[in-house]
Scaffold this active site. Structure first.
Site, PDB file in Angstrom:
ATOM      1  CG  HIS A 206      -0.377   0.153   2.515  1.00  0.00           C
ATOM      2  ND1 HIS A 206      -0.048  -0.910   3.318  1.00  0.00           N
ATOM      3  CD2 HIS A 206      -0.037   1.257   3.210  1.00  0.00           C
ATOM      4  CE1 HIS A 206       0.462  -0.464   4.457  1.00  0.00           C
ATOM      5  NE2 HIS A 206       0.484   0.842   4.412  1.00  0.00           N
ATOM      6  CG  ASP A 234       0.078  -4.254   2.334  1.00  0.00           C
ATOM      7  OD1 ASP A 234       0.616  -3.516   1.489  1.00  0.00           O
ATOM      8  OD2 ASP A 234      -0.407  -3.828   3.403  1.00  0.00           O
ATOM      9  N   GLY A 313       2.952   5.403   9.737  1.00  0.00           N
ATOM     10  CA  GLY A 313       4.359   5.652   9.445  1.00  0.00           C
ATOM     11  C   GLY A 313       5.208   4.423   9.682  1.00  0.00           C
ATOM     12  CB  SER A 315       2.999   1.373   6.500  1.00  0.00           C
ATOM     13  OG  SER A 315       1.708   1.455   7.005  1.00  0.00           O
ATOM     14  CB  SER A 330      -0.272  -5.209   6.389  1.00  0.00           C
ATOM     15  OG  SER A 330      -1.400  -4.902   5.592  1.00  0.00           O
TER      16      SER A 330
END
Length: 359
Positions: A206, A234, A313, A315, A330
């Protein structure tokens, strides 16, 4: 959570927003048991050894098993079974057998019922082998008729499912352990990898769907997307375009790093650590596997569910155990003050899909 700018069983989660977090790679201990197996006595196993034994027993016994998990206190592999014959086979192999009421097929059926009747943004479900049920979680955005609908479906599943509430909101975050930035926001670098002899890194899909060119915290461009997979999966693969230092290590935010030497599969009960550019380093436990999350942006399946906290942040950041890479952050709900649930893309799947290796 909103994006920050700059600096085998599947469960389902639907999120009104996607909160991406950054995870580091997981490292396993020695794959050998500490002692030879004795008939009827569970072996003391490391997490990787338990994972290998679980895979073997699941393949050998098939539908006679009903899930496995690692008991961190006793260091035993626990195998859920439906009858005494399977229990004897499990115990002969050095694991601990546990008789349960629900088969994996029944729990899979419960998840199918949830997918068909309760795919509501802000919800998730994952198989919990410890509780022998499917745990359904609804975040704070699920209210009114949606909550009533969800409750009715879960109640209809009887002892095969349990409904829980989360104080946060399920979403993906954009911000591995170190920050990577672009015009679309900030994520965390997951793991440095090698593909066809060239340097790349993994992060969340993402993130790579939102940003195509990445810079380090100082603003120096370091890479461009080579592959992006989201939703469904992802993960994103970024090719380095600079000569930036790229060690196979995770930032521990205390002046040291954890060397990452390989990748491994997660096991329920495994102790794991996450590193991310927003909340830095936090520990926790794997609570479920093959979870499916229904974000508002789309559904992601096959995720690792944990009780490790994370925030926007983080991620793309690394989840690791010892020196092995385990997952890429994720999304999830909650924060590192009150806690919450966080989901991770398995690194092994991302490596296989991209043809890359830890290095």
């Amino acid at each position: 959570m909103k994006h920050r700018r700059m600096p085998r069983r599947r469960a389902a989660l639907t999120g009104a927003g996607v909160a991406a977090l950054v995870a580091a790679g997981a490292t396993f201990q020695s794959a050998n048991a500490s002692e030879p197996a004795m008939a009827g006595v569970p072996q003391v196993l490391s997490v990787p050894a338990a994972g290998k034994l679980a895979s073997t027993l699941t393949a050998d016994l098939g539908t006679d098993t009903a899930g496995t998990y690692y008991d961190a206190r006793s260091k035993n592999l626990v195998v859920n079974v439906l009858d005494g014959t399977a229990a004897k086979a499990v115990e002969a192999a050095g694991a601990r057998a546990r008789l349960v009421a629900n088969s994996l097929a029944e729990l899979d059926g419960a998840r199918t019922t949830l997918r068909r009747g309760a795919t509501i943004p802000g919800t998730s479900w994952a198989t919990d082998p410890v509780g022998d049920k499917v745990v359904v979680t609804a975040d704070r955005t699920v209210t009114g008729t949606d909550l009533a609908k969800l409750t009715k479906v879960v109640d209809g599943l009887g002892g095969k499912a349990e409904l829980r509430r989360s104080h946060g909101e399920f979403k993906p975050s954009i911000a591995g352990g170190d920050a990577i930035t672009g015009s679309g926001g900030r994520c965390s670098l997951g793991f440095n990898v090698v593909k066809d002899g060239e340097p790349y890194f993994l992060t969340a899909g993402h993130c790579t769907e939102a940003v195509s060119t990445w810079s380090d915290p100082a603003g120096n461009v370091i890479g461009r997307n080579a592959r992006s997979s989201f939703p469904g999966n992802d993960f994103g693969l970024v090719k380095y375009t600079s000569d930036a230092a790229r060690p196979s290590a995770v930032d521990l935010y205390d002046g040291s790093v954890r060397q990452i030497t390989g990748a491994a599969e997660a096991t329920v009960g495994m102790k794991v650590t996450r590193s991310g550019s927003t909340t830095q380093v936090h520990d926790g436990t794997v609570t479920g596997l093959d979870a499916t999350v229904n974000y508002s942006e789309g559904t992601v399946s096959g995720l690792i569910q944990t009780d490790v906290c994370a925030e926007p942040g983080d991620s793309g950041g690394p989840l690791f155990s010892g020196g092995n890479a385990i997952g890429l952050t994720s999304g999830g709900s909650g924060d590192c003050t009150l806690g919450g649930e966080t989901f991770f893309q398995p690194v092994t799947e991302a490596l296989t899909a991209t043809g890359a290796r830890i290095g």
